[in-house]
Motif scaffolding. Structure first.
Motif, mmCIF file in Angstrom:
data_model
loop_
_atom_site.group_PDB
_atom_site.id
_atom_site.type_symbol
_atom_site.label_atom_id
_atom_site.label_comp_id
_atom_site.label_asym_id
_atom_site.label_seq_id
_atom_site.Cartn_x
_atom_site.Cartn_y
_atom_site.Cartn_z
ATOM 1 N N VAL A 153 0.835 -1.204 0.000
ATOM 2 C CA VAL A 153 0.000 0.000 0.000
ATOM 3 C C VAL A 153 0.869 1.253 0.000
ATOM 4 C CG1 VAL A 153 -1.668 1.313 1.377
ATOM 5 C CG2 VAL A 153 -1.943 -1.146 1.109
ATOM 6 N N LEU A 154 1.953 1.238 0.770
ATOM 7 C CA LEU A 154 2.854 2.388 0.799
ATOM 8 C C LEU A 154 3.520 2.603 -0.557
ATOM 9 C CD1 LEU A 154 4.527 1.831 4.288
ATOM 10 C CD2 LEU A 154 2.923 3.651 3.673
ATOM 11 N N ALA A 155 3.860 1.501 -1.235
ATOM 12 C CA ALA A 155 4.540 1.614 -2.528
ATOM 13 C C ALA A 155 3.602 2.115 -3.624
ATOM 14 C CB ALA A 155 5.143 0.256 -2.923
ATOM 15 N N THR A 156 2.347 1.643 -3.614
ATOM 16 C CA THR A 156 1.402 2.014 -4.668
ATOM 17 C C THR A 156 0.576 3.246 -4.325
ATOM 18 O OG1 THR A 156 -0.318 0.558 -3.746
ATOM 19 C CG2 THR A 156 1.213 -0.396 -5.355
ATOM 20 N N ARG A 157 0.488 3.534 -2.997
ATOM 21 C CA ARG A 157 -0.368 4.618 -2.493
ATOM 22 C C ARG A 157 -1.827 4.392 -2.841
ATOM 23 N NH1 ARG A 157 2.791 10.404 -2.258
ATOM 24 N NH2 ARG A 157 4.832 9.598 -1.644
ATOM 25 N N PHE A 158 -2.218 3.111 -2.969
ATOM 26 C CA PHE A 158 -3.605 2.734 -3.215
ATOM 27 C C PHE A 158 -4.115 1.889 -2.056
ATOM 28 C CE2 PHE A 158 -2.575 3.690 -7.670
ATOM 29 C CZ PHE A 158 -3.720 4.403 -8.035
ATOM 30 N N PRO A 159 -5.402 2.035 -1.693
ATOM 31 C CA PRO A 159 -5.963 1.198 -0.628
ATOM 32 C C PRO A 159 -5.924 -0.277 -1.003
ATOM 33 C CG PRO A 159 -7.418 3.056 -1.129
ATOM 34 C CD PRO A 159 -6.381 3.024 -2.206
ATOM 35 N N ALA A 160 -5.948 -1.131 0.004
ATOM 36 C CA ALA A 160 -5.999 -2.579 -0.205
ATOM 37 C C ALA A 160 -7.082 -3.168 0.683
ATOM 38 C CB ALA A 160 -4.653 -3.230 0.104
ATOM 39 N N GLN A 161 -7.914 -4.011 0.091
ATOM 40 C CA GLN A 161 -8.939 -4.734 0.848
ATOM 41 C C GLN A 161 -8.675 -6.217 0.658
ATOM 42 O OE1 GLN A 161 -12.890 -3.260 0.397
ATOM 43 N NE2 GLN A 161 -13.868 -5.071 1.285
ATOM 44 N N ILE A 162 -8.246 -6.880 1.740
ATOM 45 C CA ILE A 162 -7.839 -8.271 1.684
ATOM 46 C C ILE A 162 -8.873 -9.103 2.437
ATOM 47 C CG2 ILE A 162 -5.956 -9.895 2.045
ATOM 48 C CD1 ILE A 162 -5.198 -7.473 0.315
ATOM 49 N N PRO A 163 -9.608 -9.989 1.740
ATOM 50 C CA PRO A 163 -10.614 -10.806 2.432
ATOM 51 C C PRO A 163 -10.020 -11.730 3.487
ATOM 52 C CG PRO A 163 -10.949 -10.839 0.047
ATOM 53 C CD PRO A 163 -9.630 -10.197 0.287
ATOM 54 N N ASP A 164 -8.798 -12.256 3.226
ATOM 55 C CA ASP A 164 -8.160 -13.169 4.181
ATOM 56 C C ASP A 164 -6.644 -13.043 4.020
ATOM 57 O OD1 ASP A 164 -7.307 -15.149 5.850
ATOM 58 O OD2 ASP A 164 -8.409 -16.777 4.889
ATOM 59 N N VAL A 165 -5.992 -12.366 4.975
ATOM 60 C CA VAL A 165 -4.555 -12.117 4.844
ATOM 61 C C VAL A 165 -3.743 -13.395 5.027
ATOM 62 C CG1 VAL A 165 -4.682 -9.714 5.557
ATOM 63 C CG2 VAL A 165 -4.365 -11.489 7.283
ATOM 64 N N THR A 166 -4.352 -14.441 5.609
ATOM 65 C CA THR A 166 -3.608 -15.682 5.827
ATOM 66 C C THR A 166 -3.608 -16.569 4.587
ATOM 67 O OG1 THR A 166 -5.542 -16.882 6.688
ATOM 68 C CG2 THR A 166 -4.232 -15.619 8.264
ATOM 69 N N ALA A 167 -4.450 -16.249 3.603
ATOM 70 C CA ALA A 167 -4.528 -17.051 2.388
ATOM 71 C C ALA A 167 -3.468 -16.613 1.387
ATOM 72 C CB ALA A 167 -5.926 -16.948 1.770
ATOM 73 N N GLU A 168 -3.183 -17.478 0.443
ATOM 74 C CA GLU A 168 -2.257 -17.113 -0.635
ATOM 75 C C GLU A 168 -2.921 -16.062 -1.512
ATOM 76 O OE1 GLU A 168 0.756 -17.979 -0.759
ATOM 77 O OE2 GLU A 168 0.706 -19.471 0.832
ATOM 78 N N PRO A 169 -2.160 -15.151 -2.158
ATOM 79 C CA PRO A 169 -0.685 -15.087 -2.158
ATOM 80 C C PRO A 169 -0.082 -14.323 -0.991
ATOM 81 C CG PRO A 169 -1.549 -13.396 -3.591
ATOM 82 C CD PRO A 169 -2.766 -14.138 -3.041
ATOM 83 N N HIS A 170 -0.907 -13.802 -0.083
ATOM 84 C CA HIS A 170 -0.372 -12.985 1.014
ATOM 85 C C HIS A 170 0.315 -13.860 2.058
ATOM 86 C CE1 HIS A 170 -2.548 -9.700 -0.814
ATOM 87 N NE2 HIS A 170 -3.649 -10.432 -0.798
ATOM 88 N N GLY A 171 -0.397 -14.885 2.522
ATOM 89 C CA GLY A 171 0.192 -15.831 3.456
ATOM 90 C C GLY A 171 0.752 -15.194 4.712
#
Length: 302
Positions: free
Chosen positions: A233-251
């Protein structure tokens, strides 16, 4: 941003015709072969328009329309019924079910595109009005909250016989950020925790600060386990909405149990990145449409 259209039809030939026609106009398309698949896809697709066949096995287009329009989150999505039926009663049943428009098979391509553009214009106007309403509600709510803070400080000044300078001293950045965090959870009731990642002035390290409004306290963590998302988010300066941060690809591996579904926006002072403002929930996909806009307004205030 390209508008998204969900095409629901059990006939492959019709889906192919609509795919070729609508793709040439620059729309983003999603497809469903029956009513059940369409209802399952709606939360993830978030279409701007639904092109819906009436005569389908298992669940008719009229039943799909009734279910969509009975859900408050989906009601604003316009529905065009594509039907082989002919007659006023059939049209009336479609409109009674909640459809916004209809077109008969075999359809004229020029007419279909005109109706699609018309419905998308209406949806765009609704989205604009909804954003303006949210901005107004957020501004009024924040004004009320800050007015309360100032009133409390004025009472303290009256008791202590302090000067206006002491009021400014009491209203420091730490107090303002705490108030923003509390207001965030008030305006986004799906969240159970709000926190900030503050960017260091001397290097690129992040300082995670978690707020606990129930105890009027905050805690600094060395790592919340969601820093990859925060740095994106800091790099793109765009909001992020993550349904499940524990799922791939975020993990990610959150450090506290309340972080599963995550919504985070950048905090920017003109051109300088200050960090991010985030809300989290232990539930998967907890935040409905529009919450990132509310959070962005609060980040601007912060």
């Amino acid at each position: 941003m390209n508008k998204t259209i969900l095409v629901v039809d059990d006939e492959p030939v019709i889906r192919k015709i609509l795919n070729d026609l609508l793709l040439s106009e620059g729309y983003r398309l999603e497809f469903a072969c029956d009513g059940f698949e369409a209802l399952q896809k709606l939360p993830a697709v978030e279409p701007d328009l639904i092109l819906l066949d009436v005569m389908m096995p298992a669940m008719s287009g009229l039943e799909v329309t009734r279910r969509v329009k009975s859900n408050p989150e989906w009601q604003p999505i316009p529905i065009i019924l594509v039907t082989a039926l002919d007659g006023r009663k059939d049209v009336a049943r479609g409109l009674d079910a909640g459809a916004d428009d209809f077109i008969r098979k075999p359809f004229d391509q020029v007419e279909l595109l005109a109706r699609v553009r018309s419905m998308l214009r209406i949806k765009g106007q609704y989205d604009l009005l909804e954003r303006r309403r949210q901005e107004l509600e957020t501004s009024l709510y924040l004004n009320e909250k800050f007015a309360g803070v100032i009133a409390r400080h004025l009472e303290e000044l009256e008791v202590l016989h302090n000067t206006g300078l002491q009021l400014i001293t009491n209203l420091d950045s730490d107090s303002v950020l705490t108030l923003i965090a509390q207001t965030t959870q008030d305006l986004i009731p799906e969240s159970c925790r709000s926190f900030m990642h503050l960017v260091s002035d001397t290097d690129e390290s992040l300082l995670p600060v978690v707020f606990f409004p129930e105890t009027n306290s905050k805690m600094i963590y060395p790592d919340l386990g969601v820093e990859p998302v925060i740095r994106q988010v800091l790099a793109t300066r765009f909001p992020a909405q993550i349904p499940d941060v524990t799922a791939e690809p975020h993990g990610c591996r959150p450090a506290i149990n309340e972080i599963r579904s995550l919504l985070t926006v950048p905090m920017v002072d003109q051109y300088r990145l200050l960090g991010t403002l985030s809300v989290a929930s232990p539930d998967v996909d907890a935040f409905p449409m529009g919450r990132n806009h509310v959070l962005s307004i609060l980040a601007d205030q912060a």
